[in-house]
Design a protein around this motif. Structure first.
Motif, PDB file in Angstrom:
ATOM      1  N   MET A  13       7.160   7.924   1.420  1.00  0.00           N
ATOM      2  CA  MET A  13       6.259   8.526   2.139  1.00  0.00           C
ATOM      3  C   MET A  13       4.791   7.601   2.343  1.00  0.00           C
ATOM      4  SD  MET A  13       6.180  12.550   1.410  1.00  0.00           S
ATOM      5  CE  MET A  13       5.950  12.439  -0.393  1.00  0.00           C
ATOM      6  N   LEU A  14       4.493   6.835   1.179  1.00  0.00           N
ATOM      7  CA  LEU A  14       3.357   6.087   1.049  1.00  0.00           C
ATOM      8  C   LEU A  14       3.695   4.734   2.203  1.00  0.00           C
ATOM      9  CD1 LEU A  14       2.209   6.233  -2.825  1.00  0.00           C
ATOM     10  CD2 LEU A  14       1.016   7.140  -0.485  1.00  0.00           C
ATOM     11  N   ALA A  15       4.684   4.403   2.453  1.00  0.00           N
ATOM     12  CA  ALA A  15       5.101   3.251   3.530  1.00  0.00           C
ATOM     13  C   ALA A  15       4.436   3.937   4.813  1.00  0.00           C
ATOM     14  CB  ALA A  15       6.432   3.142   3.673  1.00  0.00           C
ATOM     15  N   THR A 179       3.343  12.061   7.042  1.00  0.00           N
ATOM     16  CA  THR A 179       3.926  13.354   7.437  1.00  0.00           C
ATOM     17  C   THR A 179       5.311  13.281   8.171  1.00  0.00           C
ATOM     18  OG1 THR A 179       1.653  14.350   7.581  1.00  0.00           O
ATOM     19  CG2 THR A 179       3.358  15.830   8.363  1.00  0.00           C
ATOM     20  N   GLY A 180       5.197  12.370   9.039  1.00  0.00           N
ATOM     21  CA  GLY A 180       6.693  12.197   9.627  1.00  0.00           C
ATOM     22  C   GLY A 180       7.733  11.858   8.853  1.00  0.00           C
ATOM     23  N   ILE A 181       7.449  10.850   7.806  1.00  0.00           N
ATOM     24  CA  ILE A 181       8.311  10.349   6.994  1.00  0.00           C
ATOM     25  C   ILE A 181       8.738  11.669   6.158  1.00  0.00           C
ATOM     26  CG2 ILE A 181       8.987   8.912   4.938  1.00  0.00           C
ATOM     27  CD1 ILE A 181       6.895   6.913   6.186  1.00  0.00           C
ATOM     28  N   ALA A 182       7.839  12.452   5.566  1.00  0.00           N
ATOM     29  CA  ALA A 182       7.985  13.618   4.890  1.00  0.00           C
ATOM     30  C   ALA A 182       8.965  14.447   5.422  1.00  0.00           C
ATOM     31  CB  ALA A 182       6.802  14.215   4.396  1.00  0.00           C
ATOM     32  N   ARG A 183       8.686  14.695   6.685  1.00  0.00           N
ATOM     33  CA  ARG A 183       9.842  15.611   7.203  1.00  0.00           C
ATOM     34  C   ARG A 183      11.151  15.062   7.468  1.00  0.00           C
ATOM     35  NH1 ARG A 183       6.610  17.489  12.580  1.00  0.00           N
ATOM     36  NH2 ARG A 183       8.246  18.692  13.160  1.00  0.00           N
ATOM     37  N   THR A 184      11.292  13.677   7.475  1.00  0.00           N
ATOM     38  CA  THR A 184      12.909  13.293   7.350  1.00  0.00           C
ATOM     39  C   THR A 184      13.133  13.339   6.084  1.00  0.00           C
ATOM     40  OG1 THR A 184      11.948  11.458   9.027  1.00  0.00           O
ATOM     41  CG2 THR A 184      13.919  11.058   8.202  1.00  0.00           C
ATOM     42  N   VAL A 185      12.496  12.984   4.895  1.00  0.00           N
ATOM     43  CA  VAL A 185      12.918  12.941   3.658  1.00  0.00           C
ATOM     44  C   VAL A 185      13.453  14.669   3.303  1.00  0.00           C
ATOM     45  CG1 VAL A 185      12.357  12.970   1.419  1.00  0.00           C
ATOM     46  CG2 VAL A 185      11.545  11.239   2.781  1.00  0.00           C
TER      47      VAL A 185
END
Lengths: 230, 228
Positions: A13-15, A179-185
């Motif tokens: 997510m930090l990416a 947030t976008g990455i978090a939703r994918t994860v």
């Protein structure tokens, strides 16, 4: 709750933090410039300048940012002429749309904040300036502006934090911010607690950091108002 | 636009329902938070502080996602204990979303109510004691009306935040106005028209809430006006 999932998800997510910061800084810069322009229109004393500025603030403060993002991203391509214009470079790109929507919003909110600062400047000071023979432009630049900025600063700091939170909405138009990455994860691991709570803590820390630095700036700008020790 | 008006109307009604329900929760969260912060109990203060710090620093969209998907995971796990064939259980997006936005705005309302309670003049409280009012009577007849007047202007802004946050519930699948706009777009191919209608309906909602706040303020400050 599994700590390992959170520890795995955090670096991923930090990416996206770079994208979050890009959205934040670009929207803040453009939005603040826009706000100064709108402020000048509002305090110009000419109705044909102040009325459009008022209408602008009313519309953008009265509608959800998500709706504005959708109008810009999904709505504007309806117009053929827009797709053939230069603006299309910005509008065909979800990043450009997100920055535009956020900046237009910041513009509306910061205008009100700055106006509050300008209105709180004491009349007597301006009269003193006029008595000294300062022109109205001089009075604005040397008297109103420095005092208004100091008064508006705390509210401006809160606005930066609101903006940070609003950047998360960019994830709804396919951008891979934190947030976008978090939703994918979450879609992969189905561990919403671990992922979303750890990301929320990242946002909370960033908000805290912004608040701390704004306090520093406030202290610096208001240094003549604090009593020196000894 | 023809043929879509009724869909927008129903969707707008859903938004109104979300607003009213979240308003009730928001006041409850805000008052409880303020009560905890003003209490002398250290644990209660710590919980309330954690609540406001967390929810004021977290994006609203994240809270909505967390509550919806979090509750779904928990419910599904609990459901499986009784019936292993269960695949997926969730609480309706309406309630998950309503509570999520109420939690966020409630955190802001906590600070508003706390400040307003502190603004109640000690003289009024002493006068009530001198008249022999009980603690509860003082709270209901003195503290609440006096605090309410102070809290109203920021409270109006909190209500506006709630109106605007209702749009976020579309991302967890509530069939509200953005949902209708998406559907209407796919059949008519006119996204701008469809989404701008949503914007206009929200603008009408905001105007209504602003008007309501002004009327409430007018009413709350009636004792300050010269008698006519």
């Amino acid at each position: 709750m599994k700590v390992e999932i959170a520890l795995d998800a955090l670096p991923r997510m930090l990416a996206g933090i770079g994208l979050t910061f890009q959205l934040l800084l670009l929207a803040l810069g453009i939005g603040t410039a826009l706000a100064v322009l709108l402020l000048l229109m509002r305090i110009s004393g000419r109705w044909w300048l102040s009325l459009p500025a008022q209408a602008y603030c009313y519309v953008f403060r009265g509608t959800p940012i998500l709706v504005q993002i959708f109008i810009i991203y999904y709505g504007l391509p309806q117009f053929e002429w827009l797709r053939e214009s230069v603006l299309w470079v910005v509008l065909r790109d979800p990043f450009g749309c997100a920055v535009l929507a956020l900046a237009l919003n910041v513009g509306a909110y910061v205008t009100e904040i700055l106006r509050g600062g300008v209105l709180s400047v004491e009349r007597g000071l301006l009269e003193a300036g006029a008595a000294l023979g300062m022109s109205s432009t001089h009075r604005f630049v040397y008297i109103t502006a420095p005092l208004a900025v100091r008064i508006a600063l705390p509210a401006y700091g809160n606005e930066i934090i609101s903006l940070l939170k609003s950047t998360a909405l960019a994830s709804t138009i396919t951008l891979a911010d934190m947030t976008g990455i978090a939703r994918t994860v979450v879609a992969e691991t189905f561990a919403p607690y671990e992922v979303f709570i750890s990301l929320a803590l990242v946002y909370v820390s960033l908000a805290w950091l912004i608040q701390r630095s704004m306090h520093r700036v406030e202290a610096r700008i208001g240094r003549y108002a604090t009593r020196r020790a000894g | 636009m023809t043929g879509w008006w009724d869909d927008y109307l129903w969707a707008a009604l859903t938004v109104a329902k979300v607003f009213v329900c979240s308003l009730v929760f928001m006041v409850v969260f805000g008052l409880s938070g303020a009560a905890a912060k003003l209490s002398s109990s250290k644990p209660a203060q710590a919980v309330a502080n954690a609540y406001t710090v967390f929810f004021r620093g977290t994006p609203e969209i994240l809270v909505v996602l967390l509550l919806y998907f979090g509750s779904a995971v928990t419910l599904t796990a609990v459901g499986r204990l009784f019936d292993p064939s269960i695949r997926f259980l969730d609480i309706p997006p309406f309630w998950a979303g309503t509570i999520a936005i109420a939690l966020v705005v409630g955190a802001y309302a906590t600070e508003t109510f706390r400040g307003a309670f502190l603004g109640v003049s000690p003289g009024s409280i002493e006068a009530a004691r001198a008249l022999g009012m009980s603690g509860l009577q003082t709270f209901v007849y003195i503290r609440i009306p006096e605090m309410w007047r102070l809290a109203l202007p920021p409270f109006g802004n909190h209500m506006l935040s709630l109106v605007k946050d209702t749009a976020l519930i579309s991302i967890i699948g509530l069939e509200e106005m953005l949902f209708v706009a998406k559907q209407a777009t796919s059949t008519t191919g006119k996204p701008f028209t469809m989404y701008i209608v949503v914007g206009l309906i929200y603008l009408a909602f905001s105007t209504l809430v602003t008007g309501l706040t002004m009327a409430l303020e007018h009413h709350a400050n009636r004792h300050l006006r010269a008698p006519t």
